[in-house]
Scaffold this motif. Structure first.
Motif, PDB file in Angstrom:
ATOM      1  N   GLN A   1      58.829  43.434  45.849  1.00 35.65           N
ATOM      2  CA  GLN A   1      59.929  43.616  45.540  1.00 35.65           C
ATOM      3  C   GLN A   1      60.983  42.465  46.067  1.00 35.65           C
ATOM      4  OE1 GLN A   1      61.830  46.264  43.446  1.00 35.65           O
ATOM      5  NE2 GLN A   1      59.767  45.948  42.979  1.00 35.65           N
ATOM      6  N   THR A   2      61.931  41.906  45.293  1.00 34.57           N
ATOM      7  CA  THR A   2      62.697  40.974  45.787  1.00 34.57           C
ATOM      8  C   THR A   2      63.706  41.597  46.914  1.00 34.57           C
ATOM      9  OG1 THR A   2      64.436  41.532  44.087  1.00 34.57           O
ATOM     10  CG2 THR A   2      63.079  39.608  43.436  1.00 34.57           C
ATOM     11  N   TYR A   3      64.435  42.744  46.815  1.00 29.42           N
ATOM     12  CA  TYR A   3      64.652  43.551  47.986  1.00 29.42           C
ATOM     13  C   TYR A   3      63.847  43.351  49.198  1.00 29.42           C
ATOM     14  CZ  TYR A   3      68.035  46.526  50.248  1.00 29.42           C
ATOM     15  OH  TYR A   3      68.783  47.293  51.303  1.00 29.42           O
TER      16      TYR A   3
ATOM     17  N   ASP B   1      63.031  43.452  40.894  1.00 27.75           N
ATOM     18  CA  ASP B   1      64.312  43.499  41.197  1.00 27.75           C
ATOM     19  C   ASP B   1      64.732  45.014  40.989  1.00 27.75           C
ATOM     20  OD1 ASP B   1      64.271  43.508  38.532  1.00 27.75           O
ATOM     21  OD2 ASP B   1      66.125  42.289  38.239  1.00 27.75           O
TER      22      ASP B   1
END
Length: 102
Positions: free
Chosen positions: A28-30, A101
């Motif tokens: 995940q980008t988070y 995302d």
């Protein structure tokens, strides 16, 4: 500070999809996430695949749960929630994947 999100993956006989599922959660980008995969006594190679992924992704939390209620997520989700340290959680089916995302 960003809240921590726990991504819970209950798994039962998902060897065809579990690698793509877990990798979609791990990438995940988070960044403030934890991924918890709980196998529910699979009779296929699901747990072996999960453990193999953990060898190169120590941030993956792996556990098992007794399969008391067939076709139910109750046991693996309860187990994952007892391990989770996130402020929020989401449940991802072991035959699904999420975009980077999410």
């Amino acid at each position: 500070m960003n809240p921590k999100v726990s991504i819970i993956i209950p798994c039962y006989n998902s060897e065809k999809w579990i690698e793509e599922c877990i990798m979609s959660a791990l990438t995940q980008t988070y960044e403030n996430i934890e991924v918890i995969a709980v196998d529910n006594e699979s009779t296929d190679g699901s747990l072996k695949i999960i453990n193999k992924i953990q060898e190169s992704h120590s941030e993956l939390i792996v556990s098992t749960a007794k399969n008391i209620h067939p076709y139910s997520w109750e046991e693996p989700v309860d187990t994952a929630l007892s391990l989770a340290t996130g402020d929020y959680f989401t449940i991802l089916g072991s035959d699904d994947y999420i975009e980077k995302d999410y």
